[in-house]
Design a protein around this motif. Sequence first.
Motif, short mmCIF file in Angstrom:
data_model
loop_
_atom_site.label_atom_id
_atom_site.label_comp_id
_atom_site.label_asym_id
_atom_site.label_seq_id
_atom_site.Cartn_x
_atom_site.Cartn_y
_atom_site.Cartn_z
N ASP A 87 0.85 -1.20 0.00
CA ASP A 87 0.00 0.00 0.00
C ASP A 87 0.89 1.25 0.00
N SER A 88 1.74 1.35 1.01
CA SER A 88 2.67 2.49 1.07
C SER A 88 3.92 2.08 1.85
N THR A 89 5.07 2.42 1.32
CA THR A 89 6.31 2.11 2.06
C THR A 89 6.35 2.90 3.37
N GLN A 90 5.62 4.00 3.45
CA GLN A 90 5.56 4.78 4.69
C GLN A 90 4.89 3.95 5.80
N ARG A 91 3.81 3.29 5.44
CA ARG A 91 3.09 2.45 6.43
C ARG A 91 4.00 1.33 6.92
N THR A 115 5.89 -1.17 -6.55
CA THR A 115 4.71 -0.34 -6.81
C THR A 115 3.92 -0.17 -5.52
N GLN A 116 3.12 0.89 -5.44
CA GLN A 116 2.28 1.15 -4.26
C GLN A 116 0.83 1.27 -4.70
N THR A 117 -0.07 0.72 -3.90
CA THR A 117 -1.49 0.84 -4.22
C THR A 117 -2.12 2.06 -3.54
N ALA A 118 -1.47 2.58 -2.53
CA ALA A 118 -1.99 3.77 -1.83
C ALA A 118 -0.82 4.66 -1.44
N GLY A 119 -0.01 5.01 -2.45
CA GLY A 119 1.15 5.87 -2.20
C GLY A 119 0.70 7.21 -1.64
N ARG A 120 1.38 7.66 -0.62
CA ARG A 120 0.99 8.92 0.04
C ARG A 120 1.82 10.08 -0.47
N GLY A 121 1.13 11.18 -0.79
CA GLY A 121 1.81 12.41 -1.17
C GLY A 121 1.67 13.45 -0.09
N ARG A 122 2.26 14.60 -0.30
CA ARG A 122 2.14 15.69 0.67
C ARG A 122 0.70 16.17 0.73
N ARG A 123 0.32 16.70 1.87
CA ARG A 123 -0.97 17.34 2.11
C ARG A 123 -2.15 16.44 1.76
N VAL A 125 -2.62 11.69 -3.13
CA VAL A 125 -2.21 10.33 -3.49
C VAL A 125 -0.98 10.44 -4.39
N TRP A 126 -0.03 9.53 -4.22
CA TRP A 126 1.16 9.50 -5.10
C TRP A 126 1.04 8.26 -5.98
N ARG A 127 0.80 8.48 -7.27
CA ARG A 127 0.61 7.35 -8.19
C ARG A 127 1.95 6.98 -8.82
N LEU A 174 10.83 3.93 -5.34
CA LEU A 174 9.90 4.26 -4.26
C LEU A 174 10.45 3.70 -2.96
N PHE A 175 10.75 4.55 -2.02
CA PHE A 175 11.27 3.99 -0.77
C PHE A 175 11.05 4.93 0.42
N SER A 176 11.15 4.33 1.60
CA SER A 176 11.05 5.09 2.85
C SER A 176 12.21 4.69 3.74
N ARG A 224 9.69 20.78 -14.40
CA ARG A 224 8.74 19.68 -14.13
C ARG A 224 9.23 18.84 -12.95
N LYS A 225 8.24 18.25 -12.25
CA LYS A 225 8.60 17.52 -11.03
C LYS A 225 9.13 16.13 -11.38
N ILE A 226 10.30 15.81 -10.83
CA ILE A 226 10.91 14.51 -11.08
C ILE A 226 10.90 13.64 -9.82
N ALA A 227 10.77 14.29 -8.66
CA ALA A 227 10.78 13.52 -7.40
C ALA A 227 9.94 14.23 -6.36
N GLY A 228 9.27 13.42 -5.53
CA GLY A 228 8.48 13.96 -4.42
C GLY A 228 9.01 13.39 -3.11
N ILE A 229 8.88 14.18 -2.07
CA ILE A 229 9.41 13.81 -0.75
C ILE A 229 8.32 14.03 0.28
N LEU A 230 8.13 13.04 1.14
CA LEU A 230 7.13 13.16 2.21
C LEU A 230 7.75 12.71 3.51
N GLY A 256 9.98 9.51 3.12
CA GLY A 256 9.51 8.83 1.91
C GLY A 256 9.94 9.58 0.66
N ILE A 257 10.49 8.84 -0.30
CA ILE A 257 10.99 9.47 -1.53
C ILE A 257 10.47 8.68 -2.73
N GLY A 258 9.92 9.40 -3.69
CA GLY A 258 9.47 8.77 -4.94
C GLY A 258 10.15 9.49 -6.10
C1 BTN Z 1 4.73 14.56 -2.78
O1 BTN Z 1 3.52 14.75 -2.65
O2 BTN Z 1 5.42 15.21 -3.58
C2 BTN Z 1 5.42 13.51 -1.95
C3 BTN Z 1 5.40 12.16 -2.60
C4 BTN Z 1 6.14 11.09 -1.83
C5 BTN Z 1 5.99 9.74 -2.47
C6 BTN Z 1 6.86 8.69 -1.79
S1 BTN Z 1 6.91 7.20 -2.73
C7 BTN Z 1 7.67 6.37 -1.40
C8 BTN Z 1 7.00 6.85 -0.14
N1 BTN Z 1 5.81 6.07 0.15
C9 BTN Z 1 4.70 6.81 0.05
O3 BTN Z 1 3.54 6.37 0.23
N2 BTN Z 1 4.99 8.07 -0.28
C10 BTN Z 1 6.42 8.26 -0.40
#
Ligand code: BTN
Length: 253
Positions: A18-22, A42-50, A53-55, A63-65, A113-119, A140-142
Amino acid sequence: MRASVNGSRTIVRLGVVDSTQRVAFDLADEGAADGTVVVAETQTAGRGRRGRVWRDERGASLLFSIVVRPALSSSLLPTLSLATAVAVATALERVARLPARLKWPNDVMVNGRKIAGILLESRMGASESRGGVRPVVAVGIGINVLQREFPDDVQPHATSIRLETDRLVSRENLLATLLEEFAHWRAVLERQGFAPVRRRWLALSDTVGRRVRIDGCTGTAIDLDAAGALVIEEAGQARRVIAGDVIADHREG
Ligand code: BTN
């Protein structure tokens, strides 16, 4: 679940999660050591900021935490996300020669353009050594590595290493370099404080100097302050912003 130990670091490798954060928080609850890494295909419920969802596209992203038990005062804790952004941008430069830039607070951009997201998410957890309570942070880094395209709604704002360089960069190499850079910048923050991280963040910034809009507040981003807040000036008045999404203000010339 496949776990390996590289030096003193445990890396847990998962297929679908679901999420590497979990998973990182679950492992932390079970006593996982500082620096434990959880990677997924792959993640089925990747978490993004605020709360977003992070697809991802299976096998195309890194994708890692990382489980982190930071040796930081609570006032410096928010700056760990800026140090993480510096680590990601530096790793992208080292591995793919990409001119990565930072959009406050921690989006990593290439050519706008965004290449990586961090949570970063934190919880109180039992300390490893003294039985006390210290925060546990899941960093968490994607990173978009191999994508050739993105869903229509994301396409205008996203890019990948492959799209920018036409190269098939190894996700393993990128992970190894990133963990090295993260360990470095984290240690700088813990030992020397935010000042050296702030200098590097400012050198990589794509936000300071621009007209921006953040959660209804418009102005020119003029600085990153000593606590990691963005300073915005409008009509001679400076305001500190501690959280939000930066949107380029199109009145900019
Ligand atoms: C953003 O919103 O920009 C942050 C995205 C962070 C995504 C990564 S992918 C690995 C880790 N697991 C998650 O569920 N989220 C972070």
